[in-house]
Design a protein around this motif. Structure first.
Motif, mmCIF file in Angstrom:
data_model
loop_
_atom_site.group_PDB
_atom_site.id
_atom_site.type_symbol
_atom_site.label_atom_id
_atom_site.label_comp_id
_atom_site.label_asym_id
_atom_site.label_seq_id
_atom_site.Cartn_x
_atom_site.Cartn_y
_atom_site.Cartn_z
ATOM 1 N N ALA A 36 0.839 -1.203 0.000
ATOM 2 C CA ALA A 36 0.000 0.000 0.000
ATOM 3 C C ALA A 36 0.870 1.248 0.000
ATOM 4 C CB ALA A 36 -0.919 -0.002 1.221
ATOM 5 N N ALA A 39 2.228 1.715 -3.566
ATOM 6 C CA ALA A 39 1.220 2.106 -4.557
ATOM 7 C C ALA A 39 0.793 3.563 -4.431
ATOM 8 C CB ALA A 39 0.007 1.195 -4.431
ATOM 9 N N SER A 42 -3.589 7.313 -3.404
ATOM 10 C CA SER A 42 -4.802 7.194 -4.210
ATOM 11 C C SER A 42 -4.895 5.865 -4.950
ATOM 12 C CB SER A 42 -4.864 8.328 -5.238
ATOM 13 O OG SER A 42 -4.781 9.562 -4.592
ATOM 14 N N ALA A 43 -4.023 4.938 -4.635
ATOM 15 C CA ALA A 43 -4.012 3.674 -5.381
ATOM 16 C C ALA A 43 -5.273 2.872 -5.124
ATOM 17 C CB ALA A 43 -2.792 2.859 -4.965
ATOM 18 N N THR A 44 -5.608 2.022 -6.087
ATOM 19 C CA THR A 44 -6.786 1.170 -5.933
ATOM 20 C C THR A 44 -6.386 -0.118 -5.211
ATOM 21 O OG1 THR A 44 -6.353 0.124 -8.052
ATOM 22 C CG2 THR A 44 -7.798 2.044 -8.067
ATOM 23 N N GLU A 45 -7.383 -0.802 -4.688
ATOM 24 C CA GLU A 45 -7.126 -2.084 -4.015
ATOM 25 C C GLU A 45 -6.500 -3.087 -4.973
ATOM 26 O OE1 GLU A 45 -11.319 -1.981 -2.112
ATOM 27 O OE2 GLU A 45 -10.200 -3.480 -0.992
ATOM 28 N N GLU A 46 -6.921 -3.015 -6.221
ATOM 29 C CA GLU A 46 -6.417 -3.948 -7.235
ATOM 30 C C GLU A 46 -4.901 -3.773 -7.429
ATOM 31 O OE1 GLU A 46 -8.251 -3.075 -10.939
ATOM 32 O OE2 GLU A 46 -7.396 -4.817 -11.957
ATOM 33 N N MET A 47 -4.485 -2.496 -7.529
ATOM 34 C CA MET A 47 -3.047 -2.212 -7.675
ATOM 35 C C MET A 47 -2.262 -2.762 -6.498
ATOM 36 S SD MET A 47 -2.538 1.727 -8.927
ATOM 37 C CE MET A 47 -0.762 1.905 -8.965
ATOM 38 N N ILE A 48 -2.788 -2.498 -5.305
ATOM 39 C CA ILE A 48 -2.086 -2.912 -4.085
ATOM 40 C C ILE A 48 -2.001 -4.432 -4.004
ATOM 41 C CG2 ILE A 48 -2.211 -2.881 -1.551
ATOM 42 C CD1 ILE A 48 -3.575 -0.095 -1.857
ATOM 43 N N GLY A 50 -1.968 -6.555 -6.420
ATOM 44 C CA GLY A 50 -0.992 -7.033 -7.413
ATOM 45 C C GLY A 50 0.437 -6.897 -6.899
ATOM 46 N N ILE A 51 0.724 -5.765 -6.288
ATOM 47 C CA ILE A 51 2.083 -5.528 -5.770
ATOM 48 C C ILE A 51 2.377 -6.488 -4.616
ATOM 49 C CG2 ILE A 51 3.567 -3.827 -4.629
ATOM 50 C CD1 ILE A 51 1.965 -1.658 -6.146
ATOM 51 N N LEU B 52 4.233 1.750 -11.417
ATOM 52 C CA LEU B 52 3.954 0.911 -10.242
ATOM 53 C C LEU B 52 3.221 1.689 -9.159
ATOM 54 C CD1 LEU B 52 4.675 -1.923 -8.892
ATOM 55 C CD2 LEU B 52 6.560 -0.707 -7.813
ATOM 56 N N THR B 53 3.455 3.003 -9.093
ATOM 57 C CA THR B 53 2.905 3.793 -7.996
ATOM 58 C C THR B 53 2.171 5.029 -8.508
ATOM 59 O OG1 THR B 53 3.464 5.040 -5.995
ATOM 60 C CG2 THR B 53 5.085 5.041 -7.744
ATOM 61 N N ALA B 54 1.227 5.500 -7.689
ATOM 62 C CA ALA B 54 0.488 6.711 -8.045
ATOM 63 C C ALA B 54 1.028 7.927 -7.307
ATOM 64 C CB ALA B 54 -0.992 6.514 -7.732
ATOM 65 N N THR B 184 2.930 -4.720 -11.837
ATOM 66 C CA THR B 184 3.108 -4.804 -10.386
ATOM 67 C C THR B 184 4.554 -5.099 -10.000
ATOM 68 O OG1 THR B 184 2.426 -7.115 -10.558
ATOM 69 C CG2 THR B 184 0.761 -5.518 -9.867
ATOM 70 N N SER B 415 -3.383 2.959 5.605
ATOM 71 C CA SER B 415 -3.461 2.350 4.270
ATOM 72 C C SER B 415 -3.796 0.868 4.354
ATOM 73 C CB SER B 415 -2.154 2.573 3.511
ATOM 74 O OG SER B 415 -1.096 1.919 4.158
ATOM 75 N N ARG B 418 -7.808 0.759 6.043
ATOM 76 C CA ARG B 418 -8.897 1.270 5.194
ATOM 77 C C ARG B 418 -9.400 0.196 4.232
ATOM 78 N NH1 ARG B 418 -5.776 5.186 0.740
ATOM 79 N NH2 ARG B 418 -4.446 3.533 -0.044
ATOM 80 N N PRO B 448 -9.966 7.213 -9.186
ATOM 81 C CA PRO B 448 -10.839 6.178 -8.602
ATOM 82 C C PRO B 448 -11.753 6.728 -7.518
ATOM 83 C CG PRO B 448 -8.574 5.936 -7.797
ATOM 84 C CD PRO B 448 -8.545 7.003 -8.847
ATOM 85 N N LEU B 449 -11.490 7.958 -7.052
ATOM 86 C CA LEU B 449 -12.320 8.507 -5.979
ATOM 87 C C LEU B 449 -13.726 8.850 -6.454
ATOM 88 C CD1 LEU B 449 -9.375 8.876 -4.770
ATOM 89 C CD2 LEU B 449 -10.382 10.683 -3.400
ATOM 90 N N TRP B 458 -13.548 2.801 -4.813
ATOM 91 C CA TRP B 458 -12.424 3.089 -3.919
ATOM 92 C C TRP B 458 -12.897 2.927 -2.469
ATOM 93 C CZ3 TRP B 458 -9.686 7.186 -1.084
ATOM 94 C CH2 TRP B 458 -8.291 7.041 -1.143
ATOM 95 N N TYR B 459 -11.946 2.992 -1.521
ATOM 96 C CA TYR B 459 -12.244 2.731 -0.111
ATOM 97 C C TYR B 459 -13.473 3.515 0.367
ATOM 98 C CZ TYR B 459 -7.597 0.964 -0.689
ATOM 99 O OH TYR B 459 -6.522 0.282 -1.175
#
Lengths: 313, 536
Positions: A36, A39, A42-48, A50-51, B52-54, B184, B415, B418, B448-449, B458-459
């Motif tokens: 998490a 990522a 703002s990352a999505t659960e899907e991205m996390i 996968g990592i 890989l990261t945002a 990933t 993180s 959530r 995604p928000l 999203w969460y």
């Protein structure tokens, strides 16, 4: 002596293994997920997810532990989850700044602290003694960051005499290396100077009241000979213990100074790793540090024999 | 052996005299060299792969060493960057792109269409807009070394906008062998075709990162405009110094050891303003919106009335004051599409009231049959602003009789927690605060928000099928007017079912030495081309 050293080295390994197991479990049970953190907010659960899969964090804990232990036994400390670089490479980059700061601070603290303590004991109730009392109170009570910011303001911003922050390796020039360490050494060293000076004073006072000191005075020994050759040597064991404790404490507790003066040392590496949940770094550093603590204690114990021939192992 | 006070004073003067010889240390004090810019970024560059990261710091790194097919200009219009020409078929389903001459990787090999195809595919796994393209694409392939096509099953009017989108992870072009890695798995080669080269030899993770000017980079001929136009580099080297302590970073800026400090704390703004050598500048003018996410799966916020209560409870000005203090840099926001984006609107914003409306909130909680269930607020104590806001939120809730409880933890803990969909008794949560670029809210396909598709959202997992149906239409509308209309309808529904609550908007000025000029102001990314150091 040999058997004693071997025994202590063996105990170091036991300590390191226990620390390793404890740290491994503690990290895995604590909240936080490196995937998490990688990522991003703002990352999505899907991205996390996968990592996490890619990093092997979904493997059962025993499997992860065995993999880690097997790698450690083979001298492989793992790869930083974030930087993607070997932990040993990162540690080697950070070792020099931390050792430079702690060794320099120890030299300054021992030199100034012992001298201060000896003088204060020699002139009990005098000006130096009273000065030490004030200095000790300040050294103990003012936090490193307050001293640090004050030094930065006065010596770097106001006068431009010294740099605000950063570290220059010895390889870039001894002068540059030293200049960058002056303020951090002073900030870190004040507390330790106070500590060592107080212990030295107390230990010296005890020795100075011994009969053999009066005998030495009666025989016409000079003040220097009495203080250094007779008193200091006999007061040395507790002082040496304090120096050992101080050095070990500095290695582990230097992080605040490293942060204020932006010195990229081991302390900051560990704090960053904890914030990021970079498990391989935290595990390796803590295991190695525990071994280092044992080694420092062993060195101090062996040093006792040099100043007190009555001590035998 | 005695020591007099006079001796001590003599020793003190001697030390003072030694220290007052300033020439040696001053000469050795590191000052930023004339053609090297030193920057203190908002955080440490921990992950090097911008797909890989945002995170924004990695997007900045990506913008330095990689290049993009299209870039947004200062009016947020997409302009060709690596692309020289592009065309679309009459049925709007086939796009053909031709790469411009002179593009080369830092390892000396030329950029090919195959590299671009692989890069688009990798990005398409992670970016919401990219995922849409991949879902609609029937084929993405190279025609020759310089040309590639994207063929779609149905028209996608926003395709070029999505390729140029600024919301990380952005579409940066990578070598084919790097881009063929799973999205990933981190790419650590750091070889791009952008205007800066990553200096591998000088990289010190957690301490400093060094970028050198790519002397072989061929900029476009057009003048620099936003992120578009010619990326002309005026410095030889840029160093990102990691200085975790903000006071120290500010001191380093004052002393001239660094040229740029990205996130000076608000209490130091006045210090910057009082120094004639320093200046504050807002680069990201749209700024950031602060968002309150509610767990729509668990009581009390599984009840729409409780979510509506939160909308009425919030006093945005109060939240922004405790978070960012300086009124010059804060604002309120009532549109789900952010403030002053092309599709921002005032539809269904009657809930907004200056100072909030606690009585109305209390009434709505009552209508939601709130029975004193525990409301757990995830409180990230290592993010000072959100920590302050969390505490204010807890106080506001308690004031209207809600059983609010703060759960203090670092952001790493937030993180993880959530993601839990369980009840608070089983380790779940009720509320947490986050932020998102105001710019990103202007495109519901990029962030995604703005999803409301339940478990896949999203969460907080808001769900509203009617809204989602409208959101799906977003890709099909081609004119701004149509988009504005659609945005009004989406917003009308969103504020009824309350997918989230906004706490306000802020902009964060950077502090810099006035000798550093030419900084480009855009959201999300801080580019390093165009900036230069002038002699003081």
């Amino acid at each position: 002596m040999g058997a004693y050293i071997l025994g202590r080295m063996g105990s170091a390994i036991v300590v390191m293994v226990m620390v390793g197991i404890f740290v491994f479990l503690l990290l895995r049970l604590a909240p936080g997920d490196p995937a998490a953190m990688i990522a991003g907010r703002s990352a999505t659960e899907e991205m996390i997810a996968g990592i996490r899969e890619q990093l092997g964090l979904n493997d059962p804990l025993p499997v992860q532990f065995i993999q880690w232990v097997r790698a450690m036994l083979g001298g492989d400390f793992g790869t930083s989850i974030f930087a993607g670089r070997p932990v040993l490479e990162l540690l080697s980059q950070r070792l020099e700044p931390t050792l430079s700061l702690t060794i320099l601070t120890t030299i300054v603290a021992v030199t100034v602290g012992v001298s201060f303590g000896v003088l204060a004991a020699w002139q009990t109730g005098g000006f130096v003694d009273r000065l030490l009392a004030v200095f000790s109170a300040l050294g103990y009570s003012v936090p490193v960051f307050v001293i640090g910011y004050f030094l930065i303001y006065f010596f770097a911003i106001r006068t431009h005499w010294l740099p605000v922050q950063g570290y220059k390796p010895i390889g870039s020039g001894l002068g540059l290396w030293f200049v960058h360490l002056i303020l951090p050494t002073v900030a870190l060293g004040l507390g330790f100077i106070a500590f060592i000076a107080r212990v030295t004073r107390a230990s010296m006072l005890e020795v100075l009241s011994e009969d053999y000191m009066r005998t030495a005075a009666a025989k016409g020994a000079s003040s220097y000979a009495m203080l250094v050759h007779h008193a200091l040597k006999n007061a040395g064991v507790p002082i040496l213990t304090v120096i050992g404790i101080s050095f070990a404490y500095m290695i582990g507790g230097v992080v605040l100074t490293e942060t204020v003066f932006n010195i990229p040392g081991i302390g900051r590496l560990v704090v960053d790793a904890i914030n990021n949940r970079d498990y391989p770094i935290i595990q390796s550093v803590l295991v190695l540090t525990s071994g280092l603590y044992v080694l420092i204690n062993l060195t101090v114990d062996l040093a006792y024999t040099l100043i007190d021939p009555r001590i035998r192992y | 052996m005695t020591i007099s006070r006079r001796d001590l004073f003599k020793a003190g003067f001697a030390v003072g005299a030694a220290l007052s010889i300033p020439s040696i240390p001053r000469a050795q004090t590191a000052t930023a060299a004339a053609r090297t810019a030193r920057m203190v970024k908002s955080s440490d560059l921990r992950v090097f792969d911008p797909i890989l990261t945002a995170t924004n710091i990695t997007a900045d790194h990506g913008a330095a060493i990689y290049d993009t097919l299209f870039s947004l200009d200062s009016k947020f219009m997409p302009q060709p960057q690596m692309v020289s020409n592009w065309s679309v078929s009459n049925d709007k389903k086939a796009y053909t792109f031709e790469l411009r001459e002179g593009l080369g990787w830092h390892d000396g090999t030329p950029v090919t269409a195959a590299d671009c195809v692989a890069s688009i595919r990798r990005w398409g796994h992670v970016h919401p807009g990219g995922q849409l393209i991949m879902a609609l694409a029937s084929d993405i392939s190279e025609r020759d070394d310089k040309t590639f096509t994207i063929s779609l099953k149905e028209p996608l009017g926003l395709l070029i906008d999505l390729l140029a989108d600024l919301t990380p992870p952005c579409l940066f072009m990578m070598r084919e062998k790097d881009a063929n890695r799973p999205a990933t798995e981190q790419v650590t080669a750091n070889i791009g075709s952008g205007p800066f080269k990553f200096n591998e030899a000088l990289v010190k993770p957690g301490a400093s990162i060094t970028f050198d000017r790519n002397e072989k980079y061929v900029p476009r001929k057009e003048p620099s405009d936003g992120l578009a136009g010619g990326k002309v580099v005026h410095v030889d080297r840029v160093i990102w110094d990691v200085i975790p302590d903000q006071q120290t970073a500010m001191a380093a800026l004052q002393a001239g050891e660094v040229d740029y400090f990205e996130t000076p704390p608000v209490e130091l703004y006045s210090l910057v303003e009082s120094d004639p050598d320093l200046g504050l500048q807002v680069l990201d003018k749209p700024g950031w919106d602060v968002v309150l996410r509610m767990n729509c799966l668990q009581p009390p916020f599984n009840n729409v009335k409780a979510r509506q209560a939160m909308l009425h409870l919030i006093d945005q000005e109060a939240f922004m004051r405790v978070m960012y203090a300086d009124p010059k840099y804060i604002n309120t926001v009532t549109s789900i599409f952010g403030k002053d984006t092309p599709v921002s609107n005032d539809e269904n914003t009657g809930w907004y009231k200056k100072g909030g409306d606690p009585e109305k909130a209390r009434q709505l909680f009552k209508e939601a049959a709130y029975a004193g269930e525990k409301v757990v607020i995830l409180d990230p104590t290592d993010w000072r602003e959100a920590d302050n806001a969390s505490q204010l939120l807890a106080a506001a809730l308690r004031k209207i009789g809600v059983n609010a409880e703060l759960a203090p933890m670092d952001w790493g803990g937030v993180s993880t927690r959530r993601a839990k969909k369980d009840s608070v008794e089983n380790g779940g949560w009720s509320l947490f605060i986050t932020s998102e670029s105001n710019y990103s809210f202007g495109n519901p396909l990029a962030t995604p928000l703005l999803l409301a598709n339940g478990d896949d959202a999203w969460y907080g997992w808001p769900k509203n099928d009617e809204y989602e149906a409208l959101r799906a239409d977003w890709a099909n509308v081609s004119t701004l007017q149509e988009r504005k209309e659609l945005a009004r309808r989406m917003q009308s529904i969103w504020w009824d079912f309350v997918g989230d609550v906004r706490l306000g908007k802020y902009v964060s000025p950077i502090a810099h030495r006035k000798t550093l000029t030419g900084l480009i102001g855009m959201p999300q990314i801080v580019p390093m081309w165009n900036m230069q150091k002038v002699t003081a």
